[in-house]
Design an enzyme around this catalytic site. Sequence first.
Site, PDB file in Angstrom:
ATOM      1  CE  LYS A  70      59.085 -89.541 133.196  1.00 32.65           C
ATOM      2  NZ  LYS A  70      59.031 -88.637 132.034  1.00 32.65           N
ATOM      3  CG  ASP A 106      56.578 -87.921 129.158  1.00 29.58           C
ATOM      4  OD1 ASP A 106      55.829 -87.161 129.808  1.00 29.58           O
ATOM      5  OD2 ASP A 106      57.482 -88.592 129.683  1.00 29.58           O
ATOM      6  CB  ALA A 135      62.279 -85.848 126.882  1.00 25.14           C
ATOM      7  CD  GLN A 253      52.746 -84.941 132.064  1.00 19.58           C
ATOM      8  OE1 GLN A 253      52.541 -86.101 132.434  1.00 19.58           O
ATOM      9  NE2 GLN A 253      52.665 -83.908 132.883  1.00 19.58           N
TER      10      GLN A 253
HETATM   11  P1  NAP Z   1      68.057 -86.782 129.816  1.00 18.42           P
HETATM   12  O1  NAP Z   1      67.491 -88.137 129.608  1.00 18.42           O
HETATM   13  O2  NAP Z   1      69.026 -86.543 130.908  1.00 18.42           O
HETATM   14  O3  NAP Z   1      68.735 -86.324 128.409  1.00 18.42           O
HETATM   15  C1  NAP Z   1      69.415 -85.093 128.328  1.00 18.42           C
HETATM   16  C2  NAP Z   1      69.767 -84.782 126.868  1.00 18.42           C
HETATM   17  O4  NAP Z   1      70.318 -83.459 126.834  1.00 18.42           O
HETATM   18  C3  NAP Z   1      70.808 -85.724 126.293  1.00 18.42           C
HETATM   19  O5  NAP Z   1      70.562 -85.875 124.908  1.00 18.42           O
HETATM   20  C4  NAP Z   1      72.117 -84.943 126.544  1.00 18.42           C
HETATM   21  O6  NAP Z   1      73.157 -85.280 125.647  1.00 18.42           O
HETATM   22  C5  NAP Z   1      71.642 -83.530 126.278  1.00 18.42           C
HETATM   23  N1  NAP Z   1      72.462 -82.507 126.942  1.00 18.42           N
HETATM   24  C6  NAP Z   1      72.505 -82.208 128.274  1.00 18.42           C
HETATM   25  N2  NAP Z   1      73.363 -81.202 128.490  1.00 18.42           N
HETATM   26  C7  NAP Z   1      73.870 -80.843 127.288  1.00 18.42           C
HETATM   27  C8  NAP Z   1      74.792 -79.857 126.853  1.00 18.42           C
HETATM   28  N3  NAP Z   1      75.387 -79.023 127.734  1.00 18.42           N
HETATM   29  N4  NAP Z   1      75.075 -79.768 125.537  1.00 18.42           N
HETATM   30  C9  NAP Z   1      74.483 -80.600 124.651  1.00 18.42           C
HETATM   31  N5  NAP Z   1      73.580 -81.552 124.982  1.00 18.42           N
HETATM   32  C10 NAP Z   1      73.279 -81.670 126.300  1.00 18.42           C
HETATM   33  O7  NAP Z   1      66.895 -85.690 130.039  1.00 18.42           O
HETATM   34  P2  NAP Z   1      65.374 -85.722 129.522  1.00 18.42           P
HETATM   35  O8  NAP Z   1      64.523 -86.334 130.574  1.00 18.42           O
HETATM   36  O9  NAP Z   1      65.343 -86.270 128.139  1.00 18.42           O
HETATM   37  O10 NAP Z   1      65.026 -84.149 129.520  1.00 18.42           O
HETATM   38  C11 NAP Z   1      65.638 -83.285 128.590  1.00 18.42           C
HETATM   39  C12 NAP Z   1      65.032 -81.886 128.662  1.00 18.42           C
HETATM   40  O11 NAP Z   1      63.640 -81.942 128.360  1.00 18.42           O
HETATM   41  C13 NAP Z   1      65.124 -81.214 130.040  1.00 18.42           C
HETATM   42  O12 NAP Z   1      65.454 -79.862 129.840  1.00 18.42           O
HETATM   43  C14 NAP Z   1      63.725 -81.326 130.604  1.00 18.42           C
HETATM   44  O13 NAP Z   1      63.379 -80.243 131.451  1.00 18.42           O
HETATM   45  C15 NAP Z   1      62.875 -81.276 129.352  1.00 18.42           C
HETATM   46  N6  NAP Z   1      61.582 -81.989 129.505  1.00 18.42           N
HETATM   47  C16 NAP Z   1      60.424 -81.291 129.311  1.00 18.42           C
HETATM   48  C17 NAP Z   1      59.203 -81.944 129.430  1.00 18.42           C
HETATM   49  C18 NAP Z   1      57.919 -81.180 129.224  1.00 18.42           C
HETATM   50  O14 NAP Z   1      56.866 -81.668 129.666  1.00 18.42           O
HETATM   51  N7  NAP Z   1      57.934 -80.060 128.529  1.00 18.42           N
HETATM   52  C19 NAP Z   1      59.169 -83.311 129.747  1.00 18.42           C
HETATM   53  C20 NAP Z   1      60.381 -84.003 129.920  1.00 18.42           C
HETATM   54  C21 NAP Z   1      61.581 -83.315 129.796  1.00 18.42           C
HETATM   55  P3  NAP Z   1      74.215 -86.467 125.972  1.00 18.42           P
HETATM   56  O15 NAP Z   1      73.553 -87.750 125.563  1.00 18.42           O
HETATM   57  O16 NAP Z   1      75.382 -86.132 125.157  1.00 18.42           O
HETATM   58  O17 NAP Z   1      74.493 -86.401 127.472  1.00 18.42           O
END
Ligand code: NAP
Length: 282
Positions: A70, A106, A135, A253
């Site tokens: 992305k 998104d 996200a 989205q």
């Molecule tokens: P990302 O860029 O990898 O960010 C992950 C986030 O989660 C970071 O803030 C990270 O904190 C935190 N995190 C991960 N493991 C953790 C834990 N064990 N305890 C506390 N914080 C934790 O991922 P992303 O793309 O933003 O996606 C995040 C979530 O959103 C995923 O579950 C994904 O499936 C969901 N999502 C849903 C949609 C939808 O259409 N509904 C779209 C996109 C994403 P740190 O900075 O401390 O590592």
Amino acid sequence: MLDTQTVMYGVFGDPIAHSKSPLMLNRAFAEADLNAAYAAFHIRPGTLKDAVAGIRALGFRGVNVTIPHKVEVMDYLDHLDDGAKAIGAVNTIVNDHGVLTGYNTDGIGYVRSLKEETGVKLAGAKVVLLGAGGAARGLVYALAKEGAAKVTLANRTPGRAVELARAMGAYTSTEGIGLDQAKDAVEAADLVINTTQMGMHPNVEETPLDSSLLRPGMIVSDIVYNPRETRLLREAKARGAQVHGGLGMFIYQGAYAFEYWTGLPAPAAAMREAVEQSFSSN
Ligand code: NAP
């Protein structure tokens, strides 16, 4: 049936085998009676530039872009929409006769789903957003554009929350804190959103907040949609809060991408049905 007039679309990602986008968008094209087809393409790191050149060469009308492409994809496009520029990521490409424009649907997809499913008034709202990853960026920008009065970002790694708060401070009042310091902000919030991976399959017993902070009058939203009801939402519901799950964000989205590509209103109900059916048949 595909023929010489079929307009082509797709999604680029790595991994991509579990994407629900092809079944969702092909259902949308069928519902709108369009001669179009949408496929998933496994684009490995190092090959994205060639893949984007392929959009032009093959005359694809549109492509979605997902993890991990992305951000890098922005380098290969002709124009970026203001939102995509501010967010720093593209998930939708529109091809106008060889000129490629990048959008990010998104955050606006999330907000459309939230408003439709909860009736929330975002103007003046106090929001706590848990997480500061990819996200979260799109959501903060879209919430700010809707007039949210304050967005507090609470993240496990506080520095990332502070950095994102600073970047989004141009659009609304923002603050970045640690996830373990979120109590006061949550108590004052109208809307709490989980954008961390906590609670996502297989870690279904994880939750980002102590349930004692959840109360009636508050909307609790989780963008995780596998499982459909996370532990956070289950506990929020039990404590009288209004809840909102993550599937709508995924549907909308895609709905915005469909609308940018075709100029037609997206058949969102049919798109949701296609995705829900695929979950229940798994
Ligand atoms: P990302 O860029 O990898 O960010 C992950 C986030 O989660 C970071 O803030 C990270 O904190 C935190 N995190 C991960 N493991 C953790 C834990 N064990 N305890 C506390 N914080 C934790 O991922 P992303 O793309 O933003 O996606 C995040 C979530 O959103 C995923 O579950 C994904 O499936 C969901 N999502 C849903 C949609 C939808 O259409 N509904 C779209 C996109 C994403 P740190 O900075 O401390 O590592």
